[in-house]
Structure formats: C-alpha cells, structure tokens
Design an enzyme around this catalytic site. Structure first.
Site, PDB file in Angstrom:
ATOM      1  N   LYS A  92       0.824  -1.212   0.000  1.00 41.90           N
ATOM      2  CA  LYS A  92       0.000   0.000   0.000  1.00 41.90           C
ATOM      3  C   LYS A  92       0.860   1.265   0.000  1.00 41.90           C
ATOM      4  CE  LYS A  92      -3.615   2.362   2.674  1.00 41.90           C
ATOM      5  NZ  LYS A  92      -4.352   2.401   3.950  1.00 41.90           N
TER       6      LYS A  92
ATOM      7  N   SER B 295      -9.093   2.111   3.760  1.00 44.53           N
ATOM      8  CA  SER B 295      -8.383   2.790   2.686  1.00 44.53           C
ATOM      9  C   SER B 295      -7.406   1.884   1.940  1.00 44.53           C
ATOM     10  CB  SER B 295      -7.601   3.983   3.264  1.00 44.53           C
ATOM     11  OG  SER B 295      -6.649   3.543   4.219  1.00 44.53           O
TER      12      SER B 295
ATOM     13  N   SER C 208      -9.154  -0.283   8.021  1.00 45.90           N
ATOM     14  CA  SER C 208      -8.718  -0.132   6.633  1.00 45.90           C
ATOM     15  C   SER C 208      -8.050  -1.363   6.029  1.00 45.90           C
ATOM     16  CB  SER C 208      -7.776   1.067   6.501  1.00 45.90           C
ATOM     17  OG  SER C 208      -8.467   2.257   6.792  1.00 45.90           O
TER      18      SER C 208
END
Length: 578
Positions: free
Chosen positions: A189, A254, A278
């Site tokens: 990420k 996210s 997330s």
C-alpha cells in the site's frame, strides 16, 4: 498464567456496566461532485464552518460525562504478552519452509496462493521471472494502453521488479530459495516506504522517506520478492480501483488497492494499513482474509505512522495459509523499534489446538447489522458452535457509540499533524482533516479517558473468559455502491463512513488484534456480481495465533458448508496459468 509470561502495559481489569443504547441517526451532509470540490476549499479556509461541522459530528458529546470521572487517559494502547521467545529472521523463514501446511489448505481452493507459486517455482513449471513478465503489462499505468487493473497500482518499477525476479529465479535454479515467499509477487500500500518507489498516500504530496528506506514490515519480504505499489481507495487524484466482484461498488478503504490486487488474483498477498478498519473493511468487501495485528506488533520503521495510537500495518490475503505466512514474516520483532522489540516471535496457528473456543457476542450491537448481513454471520456462528465445539458467551461492552466518537476524534487529530498541506489531499479528506484539527485539548483528553475505560472493560472480559474471541459482522452493511461522479471528485459521506466502521474501530482504539474472513455473498442492489460479506473476530492483546486458528475454522465453513462455496470474481486473473 505461566510464570515465564509477562504482561507489559495491560490495563487493570475493571468492569464498567452501562446499558447498551443505539446511536442517534447521524445527520452529516452527503456532498459529492463539484459541490464537494469547491466546498472543500471554502471549508478549509473557514474556521467558523469547521467548528460548526465539528459540533454537528457530535465530537462535543464526551464533555462532562460522569462515566469518565476518575478515569486516567490512555494515549497509546500498547499491550504486550511476552515470554522472551524470539528467533532470528533466518530461523523464522526456515520454520515456515519446514512446516506442514496441508491441514490448513481447503479441499477445493479457488484462489492460488503463496504455496502454489512456491511449488510451481520448485518444480520448474514457471519462474519468478516469467510471472513478473505476465504481471507487469497488467499493472503498469505508464504504458500507451493501460489495462483495467492498472488503476490499483500507483507505481511498478520495471527494473526493480525484474531484478528481484531474476535473482529469485536464479536461487530456485541453484536450490537456494529463501523460503515460501521467495519470488512470490506481493503488493504494498502507498502508505509504507519502498526503496526506489514514490509515496504520496493518495495525495499530491511527496511523502517519501528522505533516505529512500524501506519500511521494516516490507523489508524482510521485499529483499527477495517482486513488489508493486498500490493506490488507496476512493482516490480522485490517482484513480479508484473498483470492486472485482461488482464494479459498481467500492473495494473499501483505505487499503482498497491492496484488496483489489488480491481479489483480482494479481497477487496472493498485499500489505495494508488499518487505523479504523482499513485492512478489514476492504477484505470484507472483496471477499478476502485480513488481519489487523495488535498495536505496535508490526514495525514500520523508519516510516512515520500517521495514526500513531490507532494505525497498524498488516496483510490482506487470498487464503488463510497466505494470511498466516505473510503475518509471521511481517511480525518478526524489530529490535531497533522499541514497541516491536517487546513482542515474541509469532507462533504457528497449529500450536493453539488446545485453545479454549469461546465466542463473545454483544447481542444488541451484533443485531445492528442489516438483517441479511446479520443472518449470514449468525450462520457461521451456528456452524462453529454446532460442529467445532465453540460456545457462545453473552457479553456487554459499555459506551460503544461514545467510544466510536472518541476513536474518530482521536484519529482525525493524529493524521493532520503529519500532513503539511491539506490543499494537496482529496477534497473529502480536506474536509475531514480540517474539521478534526479543530478538536480542543480537553475533548481529546476525554477521548483518551474513553480509551482507558474500554481497555479496562475488555481486560475484565478476557480475564473472565480466557481465550474468548468477540465476534461481529465486519461491517453492518453489504458493500458500498457509488455514484459515477464520485470517481472524479470523491464523496464526503460521513453517515456511511460511520456505519461501515461500526464494528471495526474498537480493535484500533484499544489495540486488540482482529481478523476478517469472508462469510457469504449477497445479491447486489445494483450492477452484476454478488457482494461478499465479512465476519470478524477480535481477540485479546497478542492473540493473533488464536485468531488465525479461528480464521481457518471459518475458512472451512465457506468452502465446505456454505451453499455454492467461495466465489471467484469475474475480474479474476489466473496469473500462474497465463
């Protein structure tokens, strides 16, 4: 408790009895498109509007609460259970290589995983170099006609990927592979640092480590596997990946790019971050396995943690075996990071076979899920209790609505302190960060008192019911569909954000580990493709091994009991078959 086991930072066990009450219906305005784009500019420049929105969010509701009188504030939820059992990274990798993983593999596995890549490399059916050559055209966005998958990938450095793949291929040819992850593609990420890659956390900012370092949780893996940098979810700056099961739904945030990459079959595991669900929410929305580790267990040194007292790094994976292997590599103690250095080396989930099997359920809280979601998760509970010997424990958790408010207030204070220019964030995040930054010190302190109260109560519950896993749906809703204009400017929908985070926030705020597993698939409200439903378990501090064992039990339900079994999305790519 064994004499050689030491608890560090564990709160005093104290029951706090307060009857459950449902939260009021939220009244945050939903803004999208151009009104959001221009509205964000107005809001970020107006203290008056920021204060009005702050009050409308209910952040002043913790003031003068009798329940918090006499409670000391807790600023970081680090709790460590240590026996001093630590081995080197090399020894941990050897252990992974020598373990028998067959008992944890479903009889019919739809999603190829780490061990499938490893076996294909060992037998010569394919090589890491060949896999990299298949993947790069799919994930690169710097080509004339990018594929539909490339939106999930912020950057893929061809020279770095091929260099790592070729080195891995040579090790396999020489019989010197470094472990089951050697040569397996893994995506990271855009919140961790990776040498040679940019980092912007979905913004227009340059947030890359000034020394071009790699985050510790990625370094042990990225020294010998190929890697790709992922976008977050709902990112109008760089593009938003759409749910591989139904492209009219979000992947969840996210770590949405991480979830897309695994859900679409491009990688068997990805690294995400979890400050308020997330990792777990995207895992639930995309039908994956996701683990939020105990606070402080996984080191991201030297990367700065934007949500210091709530955020952790962890894996999203195609299968439970992939989740366990990647977690045990990521969570290898970092002796140069003060928190991580306190933890033991992770154990095998198989070593917990004698664990107590108890499921804690707060009925009023559990029942707030949409009826179809609730029933899907109760079907898993019924299987665990009727077939695998789990027992249900009725529990209550105080001040859940107020606790969620305290968590939101805290994380919205933490993140702006690490961002230099709000104008370079997405419009929705500009609004969130500017409003959160208006929190007065007294309200922030009240939120930390709420954290301590909840941690004390959880210590009481886990002391009274050893080995208990508190279970809920991962989200009370079945996915999150979007309006097409949201892809260009984003969307500020605080009501839906609060709803989707109703269960996940507690693990972040109190530092407990939690796992999300796919439990079912429901018919969508729009588009084509059934929507995955996540089932979540939250364990006591440092109980990741037990949570993984619980995850394997839930995986059996999905594969062997659930009608029609696990679903592979239409967007899935069979990388090993190309």
């Amino acid at each position: 408790m064994a004499a050689n086991v030491q608890w560090i930072g564990r709160p005093a066990s104290k029951e706090h009895e307060h009857p459950y009450h449902a939260p009021p219906t939220p009244s945050n305005p939903v803004v999208r498109g151009l009104p959001l784009y221009y509205g964000a500019k107005i809001i970020t420049s107006s203290t008056l509007i920021q204060n009005l929105l702050w009050g409308n969010a209910g952040f002043d509701s913790l003031r003068n609460r009798e329940e918090l009188e006499g409670v000391e504030p807790r600023y970081e939820p680090l709790v460590v259970k240590s026996s001093g059992t630590r081995v080197s990274t090399a020894e941990a990798l050897r252990t992974l290589s020598n373990e028998d993983w067959t008992s944890g593999t479903p009889s019919e596995k739809l999603y190829p995983g780490i061990l499938d890549y490893h076996e294909a490399y060992k037998t010569g059916r394919t090589t890491p170099t060949a896999v990299a050559k298949v993947l790069l055209p799919l994930v690169r966005r710097d080509v004339e006609i990018p594929s539909r998958h490339s939106v999930a990938f912020l950057s893929s450095k061809v020279d770095l990927v091929m260099r790592a793949a070729e080195a891995s291929t040579q090790r396999y040819e020489e019989g010197k592979c470094l472990g089951p992850l050697d040569g397996v593609p893994v995506a990271v990420k855009d919140e961790e640092d990776v040498t040679g890659y940019p980092k912007c956390v979905g913004s227009k900012l340059d947030l890359k480590d000034k020394h071009d370092a790699t985050s510790y949780c990625s370094a042990d893996q990225l020294s010998y596997i190929t890697s790709y940098l992922l976008t977050p979810d709902r990112d109008p700056n760089h593009g938003t990946p759409l749910n591989p099961h139904n492209n009219t739904y979000y992947c969840g945030g996210s770590s949405g790019g991480s979830a897309y990459a695994v859900g679409a079959g491009l990688v068997p595991v990805a690294i995400g971050n979890d400050g308020g669900g997330s990792i777990r929410i995207p895992s639930a929305y995309c039908g994956l396995y996701g683990l939020k580790p105990s606070h402080g267990r996984v080191s991201i040194r030297p990367t700065s943690n934007l949500a210091r007292s709530n955020g952790v790094a962890g894996p999203l994976a195609a299968n439970m075996v992939d989740l366990e292997i990647s977690y045990r590599v990521m969570a290898q103690p970092d002796l140069e990071e003060p928190n991580s250095a306190l933890f033991d080396t992770p154990r095998s989930a198989a070593s917990t076979h004698a664990r107590k099997k108890a499921l804690g359920i707060s009925k009023e809280w559990f029942d707030r899920a949409d009826p179809a979601v609730r029933q899907a998760c109760m079907d898993v509970v019924d299987y665990l209790t009727s077939k695998l010997g789990y027992e249900i424990v009725d529990i209550s958790i105080p001040l859940l609505h107020e606790g969620q408010t305290a968590h939101a207030m805290t994380i919205l204070c933490e993140i702006p302190s690490g961002v230099s220019a709000l104008k370079d964030l997405t419009p929705a995040n500009q609004v969130l960060m500017s409003v959160g930054s208006k929190t007065p010190g007294v309200d922030f302190l009240q939120a930390q008192k709420m954290r301590m109260l909840l941690m004390q109560h959880l210590a009481h519950l886990y002391e009274k019911h050893p080995g208990m896993i508190i279970v809920t749906p991962t989200t009370p809703n079945a996915g999150w569909s979007f309006d097409p204009q949201d892809l260009k400017y984003g969307c500020s929908n605080g009501n839906m954000s609060l709803r989707s985070m109703e269960y996940v926030w507690l693990a972040n705020f109190t530092g407990c580990p939690a796992i999300s597993v796919p439990a079912a698939y429901l018919e969508p409200e729009k588009g084509t493709g059934r929507i995955p439903i996540g089932f979540m378990g939250m364990g006591e501090w440092c109980s990741e091994d037990e949570l993984l064992a619980f995850g394997y039990d839930c995986e059996r339900y999905l594969h062997d009991v659930y009608e029609n079994g696990r679903v592979k999305p239409a967007a899935y790519v069979e990388v090993l078959e190309v």
